[in-house]
Design a protein around this motif. Structure first.
Motif, PDB file in Angstrom:
ATOM      1  N   ILE A 254       0.955  -1.210  -0.059  1.00 57.02           N
ATOM      2  CA  ILE A 254      -0.146   0.072   0.004  1.00 57.02           C
ATOM      3  C   ILE A 254       0.749   1.260  -0.092  1.00 57.02           C
ATOM      4  CG2 ILE A 254      -1.734   1.340   1.314  1.00 57.02           C
ATOM      5  CD1 ILE A 254      -2.703  -1.455   2.380  1.00 57.02           C
ATOM      6  N   SER A 255       1.910   1.351   0.901  1.00 51.26           N
ATOM      7  CA  SER A 255       2.918   2.413   0.899  1.00 51.26           C
ATOM      8  C   SER A 255       4.105   1.789   1.467  1.00 51.26           C
ATOM      9  CB  SER A 255       2.298   3.582   1.642  1.00 51.26           C
ATOM     10  OG  SER A 255       2.275   3.266   3.123  1.00 51.26           O
ATOM     11  N   ILE A 256       5.134   2.784   1.254  1.00 49.06           N
ATOM     12  CA  ILE A 256       6.263   2.565   1.689  1.00 49.06           C
ATOM     13  C   ILE A 256       7.325   3.813   2.062  1.00 49.06           C
ATOM     14  CG2 ILE A 256       6.819   0.244   0.368  1.00 49.06           C
ATOM     15  CD1 ILE A 256       8.488   1.881  -1.401  1.00 49.06           C
ATOM     16  N   ASP A 257       6.461   4.610   3.129  1.00 46.97           N
ATOM     17  CA  ASP A 257       6.881   5.647   3.260  1.00 46.97           C
ATOM     18  C   ASP A 257       7.667   5.787   4.892  1.00 46.97           C
ATOM     19  OD1 ASP A 257       5.655   6.912   1.113  1.00 46.97           O
ATOM     20  OD2 ASP A 257       3.599   7.125   2.083  1.00 46.97           O
ATOM     21  N   ASN A 258       8.408   6.648   4.960  1.00 47.60           N
ATOM     22  CA  ASN A 258       9.120   7.023   6.164  1.00 47.60           C
ATOM     23  C   ASN A 258       9.513   5.834   6.835  1.00 47.60           C
ATOM     24  OD1 ASN A 258       8.155   9.600   6.088  1.00 47.60           O
ATOM     25  ND2 ASN A 258       6.203   8.941   6.903  1.00 47.60           N
ATOM     26  N   TYR A 268      -7.733 -15.133   8.373  1.00 49.34           N
ATOM     27  CA  TYR A 268      -8.751 -16.171   8.057  1.00 49.34           C
ATOM     28  C   TYR A 268      -9.532 -16.502   9.247  1.00 49.34           C
ATOM     29  CZ  TYR A 268      -6.413 -16.533   3.566  1.00 49.34           C
ATOM     30  OH  TYR A 268      -5.719 -16.324   2.022  1.00 49.34           O
ATOM     31  N   ARG A 269      -9.136 -16.042  10.479  1.00 53.58           N
ATOM     32  CA  ARG A 269     -10.076 -16.381  11.479  1.00 53.58           C
ATOM     33  C   ARG A 269     -11.412 -15.518  11.369  1.00 53.58           C
ATOM     34  NH1 ARG A 269      -5.482 -15.588  15.893  1.00 53.58           N
ATOM     35  NH2 ARG A 269      -5.107 -13.706  14.588  1.00 53.58           N
ATOM     36  N   GLN A 270     -11.181 -14.589  10.694  1.00 51.86           N
ATOM     37  CA  GLN A 270     -12.316 -13.598  10.428  1.00 51.86           C
ATOM     38  C   GLN A 270     -12.854 -13.660   9.171  1.00 51.86           C
ATOM     39  OE1 GLN A 270     -13.710 -11.676  13.009  1.00 51.86           O
ATOM     40  NE2 GLN A 270     -12.343 -12.375  14.232  1.00 51.86           N
ATOM     41  N   ARG A 271     -12.876 -15.097   8.572  1.00 51.93           N
ATOM     42  CA  ARG A 271     -13.347 -15.302   7.093  1.00 51.93           C
ATOM     43  C   ARG A 271     -12.791 -14.410   6.063  1.00 51.93           C
ATOM     44  NH1 ARG A 271     -19.968 -15.380   8.103  1.00 51.93           N
ATOM     45  NH2 ARG A 271     -20.305 -17.086   9.825  1.00 51.93           N
ATOM     46  N   GLY A 272     -11.480 -14.287   6.274  1.00 54.54           N
ATOM     47  CA  GLY A 272     -10.646 -13.565   5.252  1.00 54.54           C
ATOM     48  C   GLY A 272     -10.700 -12.372   5.194  1.00 54.54           C
ATOM     49  N   LYS A 273     -11.252 -11.501   6.353  1.00 57.18           N
ATOM     50  CA  LYS A 273     -11.266 -10.071   6.159  1.00 57.18           C
ATOM     51  C   LYS A 273      -9.940  -9.464   6.102  1.00 57.18           C
ATOM     52  CE  LYS A 273     -13.090  -6.201   9.021  1.00 57.18           C
ATOM     53  NZ  LYS A 273     -13.809  -5.935  10.300  1.00 57.18           N
ATOM     54  N   ARG A 274      -9.885  -8.450   5.126  1.00 56.36           N
ATOM     55  CA  ARG A 274      -8.580  -7.635   4.822  1.00 56.36           C
ATOM     56  C   ARG A 274      -8.483  -6.603   5.756  1.00 56.36           C
ATOM     57  NH1 ARG A 274      -6.741  -5.945  -0.892  1.00 56.36           N
ATOM     58  NH2 ARG A 274      -8.363  -4.280  -0.474  1.00 56.36           N
ATOM     59  N   TYR A 275      -7.201  -6.590   6.198  1.00 53.04           N
ATOM     60  CA  TYR A 275      -6.742  -5.310   7.123  1.00 53.04           C
ATOM     61  C   TYR A 275      -5.334  -4.969   6.550  1.00 53.04           C
ATOM     62  CZ  TYR A 275      -3.772  -8.667   9.316  1.00 53.04           C
ATOM     63  OH  TYR A 275      -2.801  -9.868   9.745  1.00 53.04           O
ATOM     64  N   GLN A 276      -4.939  -3.652   6.985  1.00 51.46           N
ATOM     65  CA  GLN A 276      -3.593  -3.286   6.748  1.00 51.46           C
ATOM     66  C   GLN A 276      -2.755  -3.621   7.876  1.00 51.46           C
ATOM     67  OE1 GLN A 276      -3.847   1.087   5.394  1.00 51.46           O
ATOM     68  NE2 GLN A 276      -5.407   0.655   4.269  1.00 51.46           N
ATOM     69  N   LEU A 277      -1.580  -3.871   7.593  1.00 53.57           N
ATOM     70  CA  LEU A 277      -0.445  -4.099   8.461  1.00 53.57           C
ATOM     71  C   LEU A 277       0.682  -3.407   7.999  1.00 53.57           C
ATOM     72  CD1 LEU A 277       0.593  -5.879  10.774  1.00 53.57           C
ATOM     73  CD2 LEU A 277       1.417  -7.643   9.068  1.00 53.57           C
ATOM     74  N   LYS A 278       1.360  -2.576   9.245  1.00 52.24           N
ATOM     75  CA  LYS A 278       2.328  -1.745   8.943  1.00 52.24           C
ATOM     76  C   LYS A 278       3.729  -2.228   9.762  1.00 52.24           C
ATOM     77  CE  LYS A 278       1.634   2.573   8.954  1.00 52.24           C
ATOM     78  NZ  LYS A 278       1.371   4.134   9.109  1.00 52.24           N
ATOM     79  N   LEU A 279       4.834  -2.479   9.063  1.00 53.17           N
ATOM     80  CA  LEU A 279       6.066  -2.803   9.721  1.00 53.17           C
ATOM     81  C   LEU A 279       7.109  -1.984   9.410  1.00 53.17           C
ATOM     82  CD1 LEU A 279       6.023  -6.787   8.655  1.00 53.17           C
ATOM     83  CD2 LEU A 279       5.171  -5.601  10.958  1.00 53.17           C
ATOM     84  N   SER A 280       8.256  -1.888  10.085  1.00 55.87           N
ATOM     85  CA  SER A 280       9.359  -1.238   9.849  1.00 55.87           C
ATOM     86  C   SER A 280      10.209  -1.822   8.769  1.00 55.87           C
ATOM     87  CB  SER A 280      10.256  -1.144  11.015  1.00 55.87           C
ATOM     88  OG  SER A 280      10.786  -2.306  11.284  1.00 55.87           O
ATOM     89  N   ASP A 281      10.896  -1.266   7.735  1.00 60.10           N
ATOM     90  CA  ASP A 281      11.713  -1.823   6.850  1.00 60.10           C
ATOM     91  C   ASP A 281      12.687  -2.959   7.448  1.00 60.10           C
ATOM     92  OD1 ASP A 281      10.688   0.193   5.140  1.00 60.10           O
ATOM     93  OD2 ASP A 281      12.842   0.822   4.622  1.00 60.10           O
TER      94      ASP A 281
END
Length: 371
Positions: A254-258, A268-281
């Motif tokens: 989605i993005s690779i900022d900062n 998949y425990r929520q029937r494959g509901k999509r969510y956004q995950l943010k990790l450091s480089d």
């Protein structure tokens, strides 16, 4: 649609410290290959459109061809699928998944080749023995198994995707599975056998303690079996999704900022509901590197009547009994189609090495036949 961001972008901006996030030199080499894929550092070629009304000149940089690269799987996948289409049996296929518990991740980190080889070996022993049992089938079956090591959040999650034909060869005839198209074999029984056999096999090659063995036996190991694919085209579509999949595709970014990477994941425990995950480089690269397989490790394997040693003999006999799969004609690959006119094909007229492409003036003269 071209993705806005690439895993390679994250690697490039961390080029001088990639070694901090990896476990060995093979992972370092793999990350570098992905970083420079389709850049001037790998050299390239100049292509010209064969359409006289177009004659477009197109510069392409070489691919790294690494099996972990998000940009290099499409062509390999297409070639592999075309080969498998020729080997389909005219029966339903089942999708069976064998998953290792998280307690074994320590071996996935320290001895991945050993652990993943055991996973293949034990999974096939379970399926082949259930198939041989007259109570369930009483025949010799086959399996195509594909190793995945990741979860949607890039965590370590080793599991084996298997496609298994709904039946097998017994004596000189084909026998259909007895599950009435609902299941292949009882998954609860398979899960218990899988757990017992894997732990026993692990004890033979490691110094696993009795306490760890007890903890592993106390857990419910997961063997999952989906309802069958009812047509050959469904099987091909499945193969296309799973065979050359990697830990994360560029389209999920989605993005690779900062100094951080944000990407889509499914719960998949929520029937494959999509969510956004943010990790450091650093964390993103560390997790990505976890899924770089050992050098030369085979992650797609064929067993039983689908193995290379048997299928040339078995498949013609099976087809004579139950018929041959007839698939619709495939469209011609557009891999070399001109991106401008979409009529002509691109032909290579010049190659260049890693020192970079020639000048624009050179290209124009070369294309015009002056040089």
């Amino acid at each position: 649609m071209t993705p806005l961001y690439e895993v390679a972008d994250v690697l490039r901006r961390n080029h001088h410290q990639l070694g901090k996030f990896t476990l060995n030199s093979w992972q370092d080499r793999t990350l570098y290959a992905i970083e420079v894929c389709r850049t001037a550092q790998l050299g390239g070629h100049i292509d010209k459109c064969t359409n006289p009304q177009c004659r477009h000149i197109h510069i392409s940089y070489n691919s790294c061809r690494n099996r972990h690269c998000p940009k290099c799987q499409g062509h390999k996948q297409e070639e592999w699928i075309q080969q498998r289409e020729k080997e389909l049996i005219k029966v339903p296929y089942y999708h069976v998944v064998f998953t290792l518990p998280v307690e074994l991740n320590v071996y996935a980190l320290s001895k991945p080749e050993m652990l993943y080889n055991l996973l293949f070996k034990v999974a096939w022993s379970v399926l082949s023995d259930f198939a041989a049992n007259p109570k369930f089938l009483g025949a010799k079956t086959g399996m195509i198994a594909i190793l995945h090591t990741w979860g949607q959040n890039l965590s370590l999650h080793p599991h084996l995707h298997c496609i298994v034909p709904g039946g097998g060869w017994s004596g000189n005839k084909w026998k259909n599975a007895k599950g009435k198209n609902k299941y292949l074999f009882p998954v609860k029984a398979m899960s218990k056998v899988f757990r017992a056999r894997f732990i026993r096999a692990l004890r033979k090659v490691t110094n696993i303690s009795h306490s760890i063995s007890r903890n592993l036996f106390a857990k419910n190991w997961v063997v999952y079996c989906k309802q069958p694919f009812y047509g050959a085209e469904q099987v091909v579509e499945y193969l296309g999704r799973y065979t050359h999949k990697i830990a994360i595709s560029n389209h999920r970014l989605i993005s690779i900022d900062n100094g951080r990477v944000t990407f889509w994941a499914k719960d998949y425990r929520q029937r494959g509901k999509r969510y956004q995950l943010k990790l450091s480089d650093a964390e993103f690269i560390r997790r990505f590197a976890l899924h770089i397989l050992p050098k030369g490790f085979t992650r797609i394997r064929h067993y039983g009547i689908l193995s290379s040693s048997l299928k040339k003999v078995m498949l013609p006999q099976i087809e004579r009994q139950i018929g041959k799969v007839i698939l619709p004609a495939r469209e011609e690959s557009k891999h070399m189609q001109c991106p401008v006119c979409r009529i002509g094909r691109l032909i290579t007229i010049f190659t260049f090495n890693s020192r970079g492409p020639p000048s624009d003036n050179f290209i124009l003269k070369f294309a015009a036949g002056i040089m």
